[in-house]
Design an enzyme around this catalytic site. Structure first.
Site, mmCIF file in Angstrom:
data_model
loop_
_atom_site.group_PDB
_atom_site.id
_atom_site.type_symbol
_atom_site.label_atom_id
_atom_site.label_comp_id
_atom_site.label_asym_id
_atom_site.label_seq_id
_atom_site.Cartn_x
_atom_site.Cartn_y
_atom_site.Cartn_z
ATOM 1 N N PHE A 140 0.854 -1.196 0.000
ATOM 2 C CA PHE A 140 0.000 0.000 0.000
ATOM 3 C C PHE A 140 0.883 1.236 0.000
ATOM 4 C CE2 PHE A 140 -2.471 3.455 1.809
ATOM 5 C CZ PHE A 140 -3.616 3.378 1.037
ATOM 6 N N ASP A 225 9.120 2.945 1.650
ATOM 7 C CA ASP A 225 7.910 3.630 2.089
ATOM 8 C C ASP A 225 7.779 3.408 3.592
ATOM 9 O OD1 ASP A 225 5.396 4.413 2.832
ATOM 10 O OD2 ASP A 225 4.369 3.526 1.116
ATOM 11 N N LYS A 254 2.277 10.162 8.201
ATOM 12 C CA LYS A 254 1.537 9.691 9.380
ATOM 13 C C LYS A 254 2.042 10.278 10.711
ATOM 14 C CE LYS A 254 -1.123 5.876 7.662
ATOM 15 N NZ LYS A 254 -0.739 5.106 6.483
HETATM 16 C C1 LIG Z 1 -0.989 5.363 5.052
HETATM 17 C C2 LIG Z 1 0.050 4.953 4.088
HETATM 18 C C3 LIG Z 1 0.263 5.647 2.888
HETATM 19 C C4 LIG Z 1 -0.643 6.781 2.445
HETATM 20 O O1 LIG Z 1 -0.565 7.878 3.289
HETATM 21 P P1 LIG Z 1 -1.700 9.026 3.189
HETATM 22 O O2 LIG Z 1 -1.254 10.048 4.162
HETATM 23 O O3 LIG Z 1 -2.999 8.370 3.517
HETATM 24 O O4 LIG Z 1 -1.690 9.514 1.794
HETATM 25 C C5 LIG Z 1 1.305 5.266 2.088
HETATM 26 N N1 LIG Z 1 2.103 4.253 2.423
HETATM 27 C C6 LIG Z 1 1.939 3.558 3.562
HETATM 28 C C7 LIG Z 1 2.903 2.452 3.902
HETATM 29 C C8 LIG Z 1 0.902 3.870 4.429
HETATM 30 O O5 LIG Z 1 0.713 3.159 5.553
#
Ligand SMILES: *Cc1c(COP(=O)(O)O)cnc(C)c1O
Length: 404
Positions: A140, A225, A254
């Site tokens: 994700f 990420d 986050k």
């Molecule tokens: C939450 C998340 C995203 C997306 O972040 P947003 O602030 O919702 O755009 C991308 N990568 C990972 C691993 C995430 O947990």
């Protein structure tokens, strides 16, 4: 002052584009790891706003940074830099592998920047067709078109075709599969050190090491990420620090703002210049308000006490969950690092994770899912032990409903 407009949960269905299905109560205030709803019912917060509220709710460090900056300067636009953003950039570069930072407002935007940077570096390399991106199934990376395409969950991308092409998905933790698709035409490999939304699945260290070697061999950027795993979540400042593998690009969001929207893409002096003036941008990214809050949150978390505290709480949480599970036999596996914990349901309870979080809400507990079969906890990094105890007691009552 006029009374605020009176609203109820059913108004969500009246007025909101229905991409979410929120719980049937509305939180109105929070303090530490507790939240209260409109009826003044109290909840223990094991969700932490999806790995965001790293200091819990209304922490004085964040509140003070916000209110102090709020009286000074909110926004100036990118024709001017500002003091809070430069301080935050110094903190991020001094404490990580990175030399340079691009600021934005969310995780998706940070990944969007990372993927665009990789494409630009590929173009500038002069190697024909060096635009391929290797990503992983079940990953994700956010909800923009590029990031849902890089993500490995077709349910999030298939309705929006045509998608950006040149993205190849292979099985996570399968180095041979990655080896088979990484070549001279690859400009980037993007991977989560722990797949968060995908079910709290840690990457094997050998897998990450192998990706690093392949990226070096073929001149591709290794993008970590760390939107979910970053800023202390795993007990390290960033999860890569636990692996001995250094990325070329790292994305963080986050927990970075502790609840204030902010994101960042970190990279090195080698790659940053490919994003020359005008190649990428944002209106709000790096604004003083977000940067001031993030600076305070980052400084608070980046101490041995807080990071050690996360590891300690991990063990405390796991002991409590294992005790609960010994009695009730609901989870097949309990996994994750630090305060990113996933409880995999036994086969007989498959698909019940969402029901469990609904029942948890009834019992006064906020919890998350990570796919249909995993209950996920991402609480505040400084959640008090007594709140963990109370939350586990409420979870136990919620799980009792599963047996029925
Ligand atoms: C939450 C998340 C995203 C997306 O972040 P947003 O602030 O919702 O755009 C991308 N990568 C990972 C691993 C995430 O947990």
């Amino acid at each position: 002052m006029e009374q605020p407009i009176s609203v109820t949960r059913s108004n969500f269905n009246d007025w909101m584009v229905p991409v979410f299905a929120p719980a049937n109560f509305i939180p109105v205030r929070g303090e530490g790891s507790r939240i209260w709803d409109q009826e003044n019912k109290e909840y223990i917060d094991f969700a932490g706003g999806i790995a965001v509220n790293a200091l819990g709710h209304a922490h004085p460090v964040a509140v003070n940074a916000l209110t102090e900056q709020a009286t000074k300067l909110w926004h100036v636009g990118n024709g001017y830099t500002n003091e809070p953003v430069l301080r935050l950039a110094k903190q991020l570069t001094e404490n990580t592998f990175a030399d340079k930072v691009f600021f934005c407002n969310s995780g998706a935007e940070a990944n969007e920047a990372a993927l665009k940077l990789a494409r630009k570096v590929g173009l500038d390399s002069g190697v024909a067709g060096k635009s391929g991106i290797v990503a992983f199934k079940n990953a994700f990376h956010g909800r923009t078109l590029f990031t849902v395409s890089a993500g490995g969950q077709p349910k999030y991308s298939q309705d929006f075709a045509p998608l950006p092409n040149g993205i190849n998905h292979v099985a996570f933790n399968d180095l041979e599969a990655a080896k088979a698709v990484i070549n001279e035409q690859t400009c980037a490999v993007i991977v989560e050190p722990i797949q968060g939304e995908g079910g709290v699945i840690p990457a094997d260290i050998e897998f990450l090491k192998g990706l690093r070697e392949l990226c070096d061999q073929f001149g591709a950027l290794l993008i970590f990420d760390e939107v979910q795993t970053g800023v202390g979540r795993t007990g390290a400042l960033y999860a890569y620090m636990n692996t001995g593998v250094m990325p070329d690009v790292l994305t963080t969001a986050k927990a970075l703002g502790g609840g204030f929207p902010v994101g960042a893409m970190l990279t090195t002096d080698k790659f940053a210049p490919h994003f020359s003036v005008g190649t990428h941008g944002t209106t709000y990214g790096g604004n003083p308000l977000a940067s001031a809050v993030a600076g305070a949150v980052f400084e608070f978390i980046n101490t041995p006490e807080v990071l050690e505290g996360v590891k300690h709480r991990h063990q405390y949480f796991l002991d409590a969950l294992n005790t609960l599970n010994a009695e009730h036999q609901i989870f097949e596996e309990i996994r994750g690092q630090g305060l990113l914990i996933g409880c995999v349901l036994k086969a007989e309870y498959a698909g019940k994770a969402k029901d469990i979080t609904t029942w948890a809400g009834e019992e006064g507990l906020l919890a998350l899912i990570a796919g249909p079969d995993v209950v996920r906890f991402t609480p505040s990094l400084i959640i008090p032990e007594q709140d963990i105890d109370e939350g586990i007691a409420r979870l136990k009552r919620a799980l009792a409903k599963l047996a029925k």
